[in-house]
Design an enzyme around this catalytic site. Structure first.
Site, mmCIF file in Angstrom:
data_model
loop_
_atom_site.group_PDB
_atom_site.id
_atom_site.type_symbol
_atom_site.label_atom_id
_atom_site.label_comp_id
_atom_site.label_asym_id
_atom_site.label_seq_id
_atom_site.Cartn_x
_atom_site.Cartn_y
_atom_site.Cartn_z
ATOM 1 N N CYS A 58 -5.324 -6.171 -1.563
ATOM 2 C CA CYS A 58 -5.420 -5.202 -2.663
ATOM 3 C C CYS A 58 -4.035 -4.721 -3.105
ATOM 4 O O CYS A 58 -3.322 -4.084 -2.333
ATOM 5 C CB CYS A 58 -6.287 -4.034 -2.195
ATOM 6 S SG CYS A 58 -6.302 -2.629 -3.297
ATOM 7 N N CYS A 61 -3.572 -0.898 -3.116
ATOM 8 C CA CYS A 61 -3.502 -0.415 -1.730
ATOM 9 C C CYS A 61 -2.064 -0.510 -1.209
ATOM 10 O O CYS A 61 -1.600 0.372 -0.479
ATOM 11 C CB CYS A 61 -4.427 -1.220 -0.830
ATOM 12 S SG CYS A 61 -6.172 -1.114 -1.291
#
Length: 134
Positions: A58, A61
């Protein structure tokens, strides 16, 4: 040395699929979080626990890593920050109904008191922490 990501004392994790920059940035070993000990981690008496639900693939993230470092530096030893990989800990993510990542959940005395999905600015996290960090 400042530790940003705190985990329970368990067997060390091999870095299969983990984000390598975390390994390089923090010299302390990152250990596994067994499902049964997650409740122990969020029940820190007198210390709020900020849980970052993330995935290694991600992009947003990865953006949260320096923001969480900044939050940890601002609050010293008054806050525990834990990262939970949703791919490896799906049961914990499902238990807290994490549907998008990154998701931050702030726990105080074992209860969720604040939740935010997506990339969150350090100032916004600080505002959420203010009532719980003395």
């Amino acid at each position: 040395m400042r530790r940003v990501f705190a985990f329970s004392a368990c067997a060390p994790v091999r870095w299969r699929g983990a984000v390598p920059e975390y390994r390089q940035r923090f010299s302390s070993p990152i250990t596994a979080v067994p499902r049964k000990s997650f409740s122990e981690l969020i029940n820190s008496p007198g210390m709020p626990v900020l849980v970052d639900f993330y995935a290694t693939w991600c992009g947003p993230c990865k953006t949260m890593a320096p923001i969480l470092e900044q939050v940890a530096a601002q609050h010293g030893g008054k806050l525990r920050i834990i990262k939970i990989d949703v791919d490896r800990n799906a049961a914990v993510a499902q238990q807290y109904r994490v549907q998008s990542i990154p998701t931050l959940i702030l726990f105080h005395r074992g209860q969720p008191v604040w939740r935010q999905a997506g990339v969150v600015a350090a100032a916004q996290i600080g505002e959420a922490l203010r009532p719980f960090v003395s």
